[in-house]
Design an enzyme around this catalytic site. Sequence first.
Site, short mmCIF file in Angstrom:
data_model
loop_
_atom_site.label_atom_id
_atom_site.label_comp_id
_atom_site.label_asym_id
_atom_site.label_seq_id
_atom_site.Cartn_x
_atom_site.Cartn_y
_atom_site.Cartn_z
N TYR A 32 -1.79 2.73 9.32
CA TYR A 32 -1.23 4.05 9.63
C TYR A 32 -0.24 4.49 8.57
O TYR A 32 0.14 3.72 7.68
CB TYR A 32 -0.56 4.03 11.01
N ARG A 51 -0.10 4.60 -0.63
CA ARG A 51 0.17 3.41 0.18
C ARG A 51 -0.91 3.23 1.24
O ARG A 51 -1.32 2.11 1.56
CB ARG A 51 1.56 3.51 0.82
N ARG A 98 -16.12 -6.30 21.59
CA ARG A 98 -14.95 -7.07 21.17
C ARG A 98 -15.34 -8.40 20.52
O ARG A 98 -15.33 -9.46 21.17
CB ARG A 98 -14.01 -7.30 22.36
N HIS A 100 -14.33 -10.74 17.07
CA HIS A 100 -13.26 -10.78 16.07
C HIS A 100 -13.77 -10.30 14.71
O HIS A 100 -13.12 -9.50 14.05
CB HIS A 100 -12.66 -12.18 15.96
N LYS A 144 0.65 -1.48 6.00
CA LYS A 144 1.19 -0.71 7.13
C LYS A 144 0.18 -0.77 8.28
O LYS A 144 -0.56 0.18 8.55
CB LYS A 144 1.51 0.72 6.70
N GLU A 177 14.03 -6.68 6.17
CA GLU A 177 14.17 -5.21 6.29
C GLU A 177 14.45 -4.88 7.74
O GLU A 177 14.61 -5.78 8.57
CB GLU A 177 12.89 -4.52 5.80
N LEU A 201 7.57 -3.88 3.76
CA LEU A 201 6.76 -2.70 3.49
C LEU A 201 7.30 -2.01 2.22
O LEU A 201 8.52 -1.87 2.09
CB LEU A 201 6.89 -1.73 4.68
#
Length: 277
Positions: A32, A51, A98, A100, A144, A177, A201
Site C-alpha cells: 500500500y 516506493r 486459501r 499459501h 510497505k 522507527e 520503511l
Amino acid sequence: MQIAMVQDKFVPVEQLDAAYFDRGLYFGDGVYEVIRSYNGRIFALDEHIERFAHSLAAIEIIGVDVKEIRRRVQKAFDKAGIANAKIYFHVTRGCGPRNHSWDNSLKPNFFLIISELEDASELKTKGVAVSVYPDMRWKRCDIKSLNLLPNVLAHQDASKKGCFEAILVNDAGFITEGSSSAFFQIFGRALHTTPLSNNILPSVTRKFVLKAALNARLELVEKSITPNQAQTADELFLAVTTKDIIPVIKFDSRTVSGGKPGKYTKQLIEEFRLFTA
Ligand code: PDD
C-alpha cells in the site's frame, strides 16, 4: 463441496462477495501507499509511486502498471476536490482459494480511498508524547506491506498509555522507527536518524526532512540510538506523510526539550513548508 458462514448465517459459496477470497485479507498479501496533498496539490507523487513499485516487485506482484496507478491516483484526487487530502491505496495479489503459494494467473485487486486530512497544527505547536515498544516486525520493513499487526499492536499500546506514537526498539536495543512514522533526534546542531536498511520503511517524509536539514545547515548523522540516548536528546520529532513534522515533548514519560517544541524542529517545520508551497 464447500460451505461458508458469515457471522451466524450460512451463505452459498457462489453468492459470497469476491472480497472474502482476497489474499490481502487471508495473508496481508499486498502492498500500500499513503500520499497527501497540500492546498490542492499532491505532494511527492513520484516518490510514492517509485516506493510502491519497489514494494510490488519485492513481493513479486507482477503485471501491475504503476503508470496506470499514478493516473488513477490523480484522477481520483481531481474528482475528490479535497484540498488537503489523504490518499490511501493498495494492491493485493488477488482473490483465490486459501493456498499459501499463489498462481501467477491471479488478477491483482486495486483499492483507493481519499479522505480529508485532520488539521495537525495543534500537534505541531504543542508537541506529542511517545512511548517505546518492542519491534516485533519481520526482516523486510522496507516493503510497505499490508501485514501491519506488529505496528497495530505497538500503536494501540501507545494509545493506551495516552501517547501519540510508539517508538519501536529492536532486539539489540536500538530504535528503528515509529509504528507509523520516521523518528528523529537532535543533539546540538546534529540531526540523528536510523540509517536506511531493510529494517525501516524508506519514508518519503524522511527524505524531505533530510533536505530541509541541509537547508537549515544541520549536520546529518544516520545512526541508530537507544531509548536512553533518545531521552537525552535536545529535541525529538516524528515525520510522516499525513502530518509531516510533529515535535515530541515526552519520551516514555520523561519530558524532553523542556516540554515544548524545540527551535530546530520549528525551523525544520518552516523549511519543510517551503517544499509544499
Ligand atoms: N505510515 N515508518 C512506518 C513504519 C510507516 O508506516 C510510515 C508511514 C512511515 C513514514 O513514511 P512516509 O513519510 O512515507 O509517510 C515510517 C503510513 C502513513 C501509514 O501506514 O498510514
